[in-house]
Design a protein around this motif. Structure first.
Motif, PDB file in Angstrom:
ATOM      1  N   TYR A 167      32.270  43.829  43.711  1.00 17.52           N
ATOM      2  CA  TYR A 167      33.727  43.834  44.359  1.00 17.52           C
ATOM      3  C   TYR A 167      34.030  42.642  45.114  1.00 17.52           C
ATOM      4  O   TYR A 167      33.106  42.123  45.938  1.00 17.52           O
ATOM      5  CB  TYR A 167      33.996  45.226  44.944  1.00 17.52           C
ATOM      6  CG  TYR A 167      33.129  45.459  46.267  1.00 17.52           C
ATOM      7  CD1 TYR A 167      31.871  46.012  46.357  1.00 17.52           C
ATOM      8  CD2 TYR A 167      33.607  44.992  47.422  1.00 17.52           C
ATOM      9  CE1 TYR A 167      31.256  46.252  47.531  1.00 17.52           C
ATOM     10  CE2 TYR A 167      32.887  45.021  48.644  1.00 17.52           C
ATOM     11  CZ  TYR A 167      31.800  45.726  48.486  1.00 17.52           C
ATOM     12  OH  TYR A 167      30.961  45.919  49.816  1.00 17.52           O
ATOM     13  N   PHE A 168      35.311  42.209  45.238  1.00 20.53           N
ATOM     14  CA  PHE A 168      35.583  41.157  45.968  1.00 20.53           C
ATOM     15  C   PHE A 168      37.155  41.516  46.468  1.00 20.53           C
ATOM     16  O   PHE A 168      37.893  42.445  46.328  1.00 20.53           O
ATOM     17  CB  PHE A 168      36.102  39.919  44.795  1.00 20.53           C
ATOM     18  CG  PHE A 168      35.306  39.686  43.977  1.00 20.53           C
ATOM     19  CD1 PHE A 168      34.115  38.493  44.180  1.00 20.53           C
ATOM     20  CD2 PHE A 168      34.964  40.314  42.596  1.00 20.53           C
ATOM     21  CE1 PHE A 168      33.323  38.273  43.365  1.00 20.53           C
ATOM     22  CE2 PHE A 168      33.944  39.808  41.712  1.00 20.53           C
ATOM     23  CZ  PHE A 168      33.109  38.697  42.073  1.00 20.53           C
ATOM     24  N   ASP A 169      37.173  40.856  47.925  1.00 22.61           N
ATOM     25  CA  ASP A 169      38.517  41.058  48.574  1.00 22.61           C
ATOM     26  C   ASP A 169      38.949  39.754  48.721  1.00 22.61           C
ATOM     27  O   ASP A 169      38.588  38.894  49.692  1.00 22.61           O
ATOM     28  CB  ASP A 169      38.007  41.652  49.760  1.00 22.61           C
ATOM     29  CG  ASP A 169      39.304  42.358  50.922  1.00 22.61           C
ATOM     30  OD1 ASP A 169      40.232  42.100  50.228  1.00 22.61           O
ATOM     31  OD2 ASP A 169      39.001  42.781  51.727  1.00 22.61           O
ATOM     32  N   GLN A 206      42.335  41.984  36.179  1.00 26.80           N
ATOM     33  CA  GLN A 206      43.298  42.783  36.580  1.00 26.80           C
ATOM     34  C   GLN A 206      44.466  41.690  36.930  1.00 26.80           C
ATOM     35  O   GLN A 206      44.322  40.786  37.135  1.00 26.80           O
ATOM     36  CB  GLN A 206      42.634  43.170  37.972  1.00 26.80           C
ATOM     37  CG  GLN A 206      41.551  44.061  37.434  1.00 26.80           C
ATOM     38  CD  GLN A 206      40.798  44.570  38.806  1.00 26.80           C
ATOM     39  OE1 GLN A 206      40.915  44.140  40.136  1.00 26.80           O
ATOM     40  NE2 GLN A 206      40.006  45.645  38.853  1.00 26.80           N
ATOM     41  N   TYR A 260      41.949  43.155  46.433  1.00 26.13           N
ATOM     42  CA  TYR A 260      40.590  43.880  46.160  1.00 26.13           C
ATOM     43  C   TYR A 260      40.252  44.112  44.623  1.00 26.13           C
ATOM     44  O   TYR A 260      41.409  44.430  43.962  1.00 26.13           O
ATOM     45  CB  TYR A 260      40.814  45.178  46.872  1.00 26.13           C
ATOM     46  CG  TYR A 260      39.442  45.882  46.987  1.00 26.13           C
ATOM     47  CD1 TYR A 260      38.412  45.672  47.545  1.00 26.13           C
ATOM     48  CD2 TYR A 260      39.260  46.576  45.913  1.00 26.13           C
ATOM     49  CE1 TYR A 260      37.146  46.330  47.704  1.00 26.13           C
ATOM     50  CE2 TYR A 260      38.185  47.543  45.600  1.00 26.13           C
ATOM     51  CZ  TYR A 260      37.203  47.390  46.624  1.00 26.13           C
ATOM     52  OH  TYR A 260      35.964  47.988  46.450  1.00 26.13           O
ATOM     53  N   HIS A 261      39.366  43.929  44.179  1.00 30.52           N
ATOM     54  CA  HIS A 261      38.706  43.965  42.712  1.00 30.52           C
ATOM     55  C   HIS A 261      37.500  44.582  42.714  1.00 30.52           C
ATOM     56  O   HIS A 261      36.726  43.839  43.372  1.00 30.52           O
ATOM     57  CB  HIS A 261      38.788  42.708  42.085  1.00 30.52           C
ATOM     58  CG  HIS A 261      39.970  42.152  42.248  1.00 30.52           C
ATOM     59  ND1 HIS A 261      41.351  42.429  41.485  1.00 30.52           N
ATOM     60  CD2 HIS A 261      40.649  40.831  42.939  1.00 30.52           C
ATOM     61  CE1 HIS A 261      42.383  41.466  41.644  1.00 30.52           C
ATOM     62  NE2 HIS A 261      41.913  40.925  42.744  1.00 30.52           N
ATOM     63  N   GLU A 262      37.393  45.265  41.924  1.00 30.38           N
ATOM     64  CA  GLU A 262      35.939  46.013  41.533  1.00 30.38           C
ATOM     65  C   GLU A 262      35.639  45.823  39.960  1.00 30.38           C
ATOM     66  O   GLU A 262      36.521  46.292  39.173  1.00 30.38           O
ATOM     67  CB  GLU A 262      35.769  47.374  41.908  1.00 30.38           C
ATOM     68  CG  GLU A 262      34.350  47.795  42.023  1.00 30.38           C
ATOM     69  CD  GLU A 262      34.269  49.135  42.821  1.00 30.38           C
ATOM     70  OE1 GLU A 262      33.399  50.037  42.452  1.00 30.38           O
ATOM     71  OE2 GLU A 262      34.934  49.466  43.874  1.00 30.38           O
ATOM     72  N   PHE A 263      34.589  45.098  39.669  1.00 29.43           N
ATOM     73  CA  PHE A 263      34.142  45.084  38.313  1.00 29.43           C
ATOM     74  C   PHE A 263      32.729  45.854  37.864  1.00 29.43           C
ATOM     75  O   PHE A 263      32.021  45.431  38.795  1.00 29.43           O
ATOM     76  CB  PHE A 263      34.098  43.675  37.974  1.00 29.43           C
ATOM     77  CG  PHE A 263      35.334  42.854  38.112  1.00 29.43           C
ATOM     78  CD1 PHE A 263      36.321  42.865  37.063  1.00 29.43           C
ATOM     79  CD2 PHE A 263      35.907  41.937  39.005  1.00 29.43           C
ATOM     80  CE1 PHE A 263      37.531  42.414  37.106  1.00 29.43           C
ATOM     81  CE2 PHE A 263      36.827  41.466  39.395  1.00 29.43           C
ATOM     82  CZ  PHE A 263      37.888  41.327  38.238  1.00 29.43           C
ATOM     83  N   ASP A 264      32.568  46.315  36.953  1.00 33.89           N
ATOM     84  CA  ASP A 264      31.464  46.737  36.415  1.00 33.89           C
ATOM     85  C   ASP A 264      30.603  45.780  35.805  1.00 33.89           C
ATOM     86  O   ASP A 264      31.305  45.234  34.809  1.00 33.89           O
ATOM     87  CB  ASP A 264      31.246  48.080  35.641  1.00 33.89           C
ATOM     88  CG  ASP A 264      31.929  49.361  36.345  1.00 33.89           C
ATOM     89  OD1 ASP A 264      31.700  49.335  37.425  1.00 33.89           O
ATOM     90  OD2 ASP A 264      32.617  50.245  35.766  1.00 33.89           O
TER      91      ASP A 264
END
Length: 129
Positions: A2-4, A38, A43-47
């Protein structure tokens, strides 16, 4: 993973910038494979698959010229990362522009209708106060 991201902020304490973007995108690549994207920045979350690999995160935000400054912000980070236990968080070594620069450099590219191009860079274009 995840990134912010804060594309309209500077690194100074208390200068967190938020803005409504007219167009935005954040995409994560593992090698040349697109993991996901996205249509916003922040805020981003990637599997991601397990194991160590080289990644590239691309982020782009554009807002109308009525914003005045920073009408388009684009950034690409490349880094290596691997699997960590689920409960553990390991920071990713992503850089930003260093605080306290004394000068600003400028870069411009243009193409005319005939396909002629120019790519110009001005190092130390002007001094900051």
């Amino acid at each position: 993973m995840y990134f912010d991201l804060s594309p309209f902020s500077d690194p100074s304490s208390g200068h967190y910038g938020q803005s409504v973007a007219d167009l935005a995108e954040t995409v994560l690549y593992r090698g040349d494979e697109r993991i996901g994207g996205q249509p916003w920045t922040g805020y981003h979350e990637f599997d991601v698959p397990p194991g160590e690999s080289r990644y590239r995160l691309h982020s782009e935000s554009a807002r109308s010229s009525s914003a005045g400054l920073s009408t388009k912000v684009t950034a690409d980070w490349t880094f290596r990362s691997g699997t960590v236990p689920r409960a553990q968080v390991r920071p990713i070594p992503m850089m930003a522009v260093p605080p306290g620069p004394a000068f600003v450099s400028l870069r411009a590219t243009a193409t005319d209708g005939a396909g002629n191009t120019v790519d110009q860079t001005i190092i130390r274009g002007y001094r900051l106060r």
